[in-house]
Design a protein around this motif. Structure first.
Motif, mmCIF file in Angstrom:
data_model
loop_
_atom_site.group_PDB
_atom_site.id
_atom_site.type_symbol
_atom_site.label_atom_id
_atom_site.label_comp_id
_atom_site.label_asym_id
_atom_site.label_seq_id
_atom_site.Cartn_x
_atom_site.Cartn_y
_atom_site.Cartn_z
ATOM 1 N N GLU A 1 0.831 -1.212 0.000
ATOM 2 C CA GLU A 1 0.000 0.000 0.000
ATOM 3 C C GLU A 1 0.862 1.256 0.000
ATOM 4 O OE1 GLU A 1 -4.085 1.390 2.150
ATOM 5 O OE2 GLU A 1 -2.471 0.752 3.503
ATOM 6 N N ASP A 2 1.949 1.251 0.772
ATOM 7 C CA ASP A 2 2.853 2.414 0.792
ATOM 8 C C ASP A 2 3.422 2.678 -0.599
ATOM 9 O OD1 ASP A 2 2.445 2.907 3.444
ATOM 10 O OD2 ASP A 2 4.485 2.470 4.099
ATOM 11 N N CYS A 3 3.886 1.631 -1.251
ATOM 12 C CA CYS A 3 4.486 1.786 -2.587
ATOM 13 C C CYS A 3 3.444 2.246 -3.603
ATOM 14 C CB CYS A 3 5.106 0.469 -3.033
ATOM 15 S SG CYS A 3 6.518 -0.070 -2.039
ATOM 16 N N ALA A 4 2.271 1.649 -3.559
ATOM 17 C CA ALA A 4 1.222 1.988 -4.517
ATOM 18 C C ALA A 4 0.734 3.419 -4.327
ATOM 19 C CB ALA A 4 0.059 1.007 -4.384
ATOM 20 N N ILE B 1 -7.228 3.421 -10.085
ATOM 21 C CA ILE B 1 -6.157 3.186 -11.057
ATOM 22 C C ILE B 1 -5.482 1.850 -10.744
ATOM 23 C CG2 ILE B 1 -5.723 5.662 -11.344
ATOM 24 C CD1 ILE B 1 -3.104 5.112 -9.642
ATOM 25 N N ASP B 2 -4.762 1.338 -11.718
ATOM 26 C CA ASP B 2 -3.985 0.115 -11.524
ATOM 27 C C ASP B 2 -2.508 0.475 -11.418
ATOM 28 O OD1 ASP B 2 -6.125 -1.637 -11.600
ATOM 29 O OD2 ASP B 2 -6.035 -1.845 -13.788
ATOM 30 N N VAL B 3 -1.849 -0.135 -10.470
ATOM 31 C CA VAL B 3 -0.396 0.000 -10.336
ATOM 32 C C VAL B 3 0.216 -1.366 -10.614
ATOM 33 C CG1 VAL B 3 1.517 0.388 -8.717
ATOM 34 C CG2 VAL B 3 -0.468 1.919 -8.702
ATOM 35 N N VAL C 1 4.651 -9.942 -13.845
ATOM 36 C CA VAL C 1 4.091 -8.611 -13.588
ATOM 37 C C VAL C 1 2.775 -8.764 -12.827
ATOM 38 C CG1 VAL C 1 3.284 -6.448 -14.606
ATOM 39 C CG2 VAL C 1 5.134 -7.733 -15.711
ATOM 40 N N ARG C 2 2.644 -8.063 -11.723
ATOM 41 C CA ARG C 2 1.424 -8.112 -10.920
ATOM 42 C C ARG C 2 0.747 -6.740 -10.910
ATOM 43 N NH1 ARG C 2 3.198 -11.774 -5.634
ATOM 44 N NH2 ARG C 2 4.023 -13.548 -6.840
ATOM 45 N N THR C 3 -0.510 -6.745 -10.583
ATOM 46 C CA THR C 3 -1.292 -5.504 -10.575
ATOM 47 C C THR C 3 -2.034 -5.361 -9.255
ATOM 48 O OG1 THR C 3 -1.638 -5.672 -12.972
ATOM 49 C CG2 THR C 3 -3.086 -4.190 -11.761
ATOM 50 N N VAL C 4 -2.038 -4.124 -8.726
ATOM 51 C CA VAL C 4 -2.803 -3.837 -7.522
ATOM 52 C C VAL C 4 -3.698 -2.639 -7.823
ATOM 53 C CG1 VAL C 4 -0.926 -2.394 -6.579
ATOM 54 C CG2 VAL C 4 -2.696 -3.285 -5.054
#
Length: 215
Positions: free
Chosen positions: A68-71, A87-89, A116-119
């Motif tokens: 969450e911090d990074c996103a 949005i997607d990160v 590659v993953r998406t959050v």
């Protein structure tokens, strides 16, 4: 210029960082570490945000708090992404970043899309962004020198491990030879003892023979 941030304490002792502009991003792409995880707003312009994990850790070890911090940081540093919700990160290991000569400065692709993953980030959370910004430190690191220093240390460590392995193998080989020699010696002693007993037996006279000699 590279900006460094500290993740929330409960997430662990992790440093999050990003380049000032696309030129610093190029150096971060070029001189990254295997433990680095790269973050970017999907399909939008944004900062290239990284978190450096501990040695041996992978994306699976990223906690929800650290993620969450990074996103939130990458969303806050996207001109377009910061203004919209949902949005997607995307994030992936540094070593999965692909750079070709035809790409523009700061542009990257992926070697393996499966890594590659998406959050999903529903909205900006100012509490998180403000907390991260309070830990912000600016530095002008020599990324190339840092990477070369770590590479040299890793190389020296591998050499030391190889020497230890060879030394251990040599000691094990000598011990096996020693044990084989001991077994061979014991076998020889048993054989000699058996031979000696046979010689004694063959050289001894029977009771009847002794009586006949006496008569």
């Amino acid at each position: 210029m590279v900006f460094y941030f500290k993740a929330r304490p409960e997430a662990g002792d992790y440093t999050i960082f990003m380049g000032l502009d696309k030129h610093e991003n190029e150096d971060l792409i070029k001189y990254g570490f295997p433990e680095d995880i790269w973050f970017h707003v999907d399909k939008m312009s944004s900062a290239h945000v990284y978190v450096r994990l501990n040695k041996g850790q992978t994306m699976d070890d990223i906690s929800e708090a650290l993620l969450e911090d990074c996103a939130q940081l990458v969303k806050a540093n996207s001109i377009q992404g910061n203004k919209v919700n949902n949005i997607d990160v995307v994030y992936t290991p540094w070593y999965n970043l692909k750079k070709t000569p035809s790409m523009e400065v700061g542009q990257v692709g992926f070697h393996n899309s499966k890594l590659v993953r998406t959050v999903k980030v529903e909205k900006r959370i100012n509490e998180i962004v403000n907390r991260l910004n309070k830990t912000k430190v600016e530095r002008k690191p020599d990324l190339k020198a840092e990477r070369e220093a770590v590479s040299s240390a890793e190389k020296a460590e591998r050499k030391a491990q190889l020497r230890d392995k060879k030394r251990k193998e040599e000691m094990e080989r000598l011990e096996k030879e020693k044990q084989a020699e001991i077994r061979s010696y014991k076998g020889l002693m048993v054989q000699e003892k058996m031979t000696s007993n046979k010689q004694i037996a063959s050289g001894s006279k029977t009771l009847q023979e002794l009586e006949e000699d006496f008569m």
